[in-house]
Design a protein around this motif. Structure first.
Motif, short mmCIF file in Angstrom:
data_model
loop_
_atom_site.label_atom_id
_atom_site.label_comp_id
_atom_site.label_asym_id
_atom_site.label_seq_id
_atom_site.Cartn_x
_atom_site.Cartn_y
_atom_site.Cartn_z
N LEU A 58 -1.32 4.25 14.37
CA LEU A 58 -2.70 3.93 14.75
C LEU A 58 -3.69 4.80 13.98
O LEU A 58 -4.70 4.28 13.48
N ASP A 59 -3.43 6.08 13.86
CA ASP A 59 -4.34 6.97 13.12
C ASP A 59 -4.36 6.62 11.64
O ASP A 59 -5.42 6.64 11.00
N THR A 60 -3.23 6.30 11.08
CA THR A 60 -3.19 5.92 9.66
C THR A 60 -4.02 4.66 9.43
O THR A 60 -4.82 4.59 8.49
N LEU A 61 -3.83 3.68 10.32
CA LEU A 61 -4.57 2.43 10.16
C LEU A 61 -6.06 2.66 10.30
O LEU A 61 -6.85 2.24 9.44
N ARG A 62 -6.46 3.30 11.37
CA ARG A 62 -7.90 3.43 11.68
C ARG A 62 -8.60 4.48 10.81
O ARG A 62 -9.69 4.23 10.29
N LEU A 63 -8.00 5.66 10.68
CA LEU A 63 -8.69 6.77 10.04
C LEU A 63 -8.50 6.83 8.53
O LEU A 63 -9.40 7.25 7.81
N ARG A 64 -7.34 6.44 8.06
CA ARG A 64 -7.09 6.53 6.61
C ARG A 64 -7.37 5.21 5.89
O ARG A 64 -7.80 5.20 4.75
N LEU A 65 -7.06 4.10 6.56
CA LEU A 65 -7.15 2.81 5.87
C LEU A 65 -8.32 1.95 6.34
O LEU A 65 -8.56 0.88 5.79
N GLY A 66 -9.04 2.41 7.35
CA GLY A 66 -10.23 1.68 7.81
C GLY A 66 -9.93 0.37 8.52
O GLY A 66 -10.79 -0.48 8.62
N VAL A 67 -8.71 0.23 9.02
CA VAL A 67 -8.33 -0.98 9.76
C VAL A 67 -8.67 -0.73 11.23
O VAL A 67 -7.99 0.04 11.90
N LYS A 68 -9.72 -1.36 11.71
CA LYS A 68 -10.26 -1.04 13.03
C LYS A 68 -9.85 -2.02 14.13
O LYS A 68 -10.23 -1.82 15.28
N GLY A 69 -9.13 -3.08 13.79
CA GLY A 69 -8.72 -4.06 14.80
C GLY A 69 -7.87 -3.46 15.92
O GLY A 69 -8.15 -3.66 17.09
N PRO A 70 -6.80 -2.73 15.58
CA PRO A 70 -6.04 -2.06 16.63
C PRO A 70 -6.90 -0.95 17.24
O PRO A 70 -7.39 -0.08 16.54
N LYS A 71 -7.07 -1.03 18.56
CA LYS A 71 -7.97 -0.09 19.24
C LYS A 71 -7.22 1.11 19.81
O LYS A 71 -6.05 1.01 20.15
N ARG A 72 -7.95 2.20 19.92
CA ARG A 72 -7.39 3.39 20.57
C ARG A 72 -7.66 3.26 22.07
O ARG A 72 -8.80 3.25 22.50
N GLY A 73 -6.60 3.13 22.84
CA GLY A 73 -6.75 2.99 24.29
C GLY A 73 -6.13 4.17 25.00
O GLY A 73 -6.67 5.28 24.96
N ILE A 108 0.84 -1.19 0.00
CA ILE A 108 0.00 0.00 0.00
C ILE A 108 0.87 1.24 0.00
O ILE A 108 2.03 1.19 0.43
N GLU A 109 0.31 2.32 -0.47
CA GLU A 109 0.96 3.62 -0.40
C GLU A 109 -0.06 4.61 0.11
O GLU A 109 -1.22 4.61 -0.33
N VAL A 110 0.36 5.44 1.04
CA VAL A 110 -0.53 6.45 1.59
C VAL A 110 0.33 7.66 1.96
O VAL A 110 1.44 7.51 2.47
N ASP A 111 -0.16 8.84 1.63
CA ASP A 111 0.53 10.07 2.03
C ASP A 111 0.03 10.47 3.40
O ASP A 111 -1.19 10.57 3.61
N VAL A 112 0.97 10.72 4.31
CA VAL A 112 0.61 11.12 5.67
C VAL A 112 1.51 12.27 6.10
O VAL A 112 2.64 12.40 5.63
N PRO A 113 1.02 13.08 7.03
CA PRO A 113 1.90 14.08 7.63
C PRO A 113 3.02 13.38 8.40
O PRO A 113 2.82 12.28 8.92
N PRO A 114 4.19 14.00 8.51
CA PRO A 114 5.33 13.33 9.16
C PRO A 114 5.11 13.00 10.63
O PRO A 114 5.77 12.13 11.18
N ASN A 115 4.15 13.67 11.27
CA ASN A 115 3.92 13.43 12.70
C ASN A 115 2.72 12.52 12.98
O ASN A 115 2.30 12.38 14.12
#
Length: 149
Positions: free
Chosen positions: A18-33, A7-14
């Motif tokens: 977890l945010d890339t997985l959940r918010l950009r790629l829709g991968v919800k298995g890893p939870k935000r704790g 996969i390729e995704v453009d993200v801010p350097p910071n």
């Protein structure tokens, strides 16, 4: 690579992984704790090693292999571990379960027949507020014991 797919995704350097997985790629298995690398609900495998995805920048994962619970649950060993969690009553609310299964999966890759102390050491970075750890340790032991293979 994410779960075996390039996969390729453009993200801010910071941006954290977890945010890339959940918010950009829709991968919800890893939870935000906790978002402080203390609870393990966001655990993923990075080149086969468990990491807290809340504690690593996405750019640090560039060119590396990320495996999440979505892929692990499709693997025979991952299903076996998850089924053992269910059988042993090691799942209550289920929020922490993906992190525990991910860590157990990584443990199995490096140690095919871990003892209780090794299992407890491997999960020390994951927190559960519901079941306690005895059932979780039992579930991992039974799923990874040599007679169940």
């Amino acid at each position: 690579m994410l779960n075996g797919e390039k996969i390729e995704v453009d993200v801010p350097p910071n941006e954290i992984l977890l945010d890339t997985l959940r918010l950009r790629l829709g991968v919800k298995g890893p939870k935000r704790g906790c978002e402080r690398a203390e609870c393990g609900t966001c655990t993923v495998l990075l080149d086969g090693k468990p990491v807290y995805s809340c504690n690593i920048l996405t750019v640090q994962a560039d060119g590396r292999e990320i495996m999440t619970i979505e892929k692990i649950s499709q693997e025979a060993l991952g299903r076996k571990i998850a089924e053992s969690f269910s059988r042993e009553g090691a799942v209550q609310c289920g929020f922490c379960t993906p992190g525990f299964v991910t860590v157990a999966y990584a443990l199995a890759a490096s140690n095919s027949n871990p003892n209780e102390a090794e299992i407890r050491k491997s999960i020390e970075g994951n927190l559960c507020r519901c079941t306690g750890y005895k059932k979780i340790v039992n579930a991992i032991m039974k799923s990874l014991s040599s007679e169940s293979k």
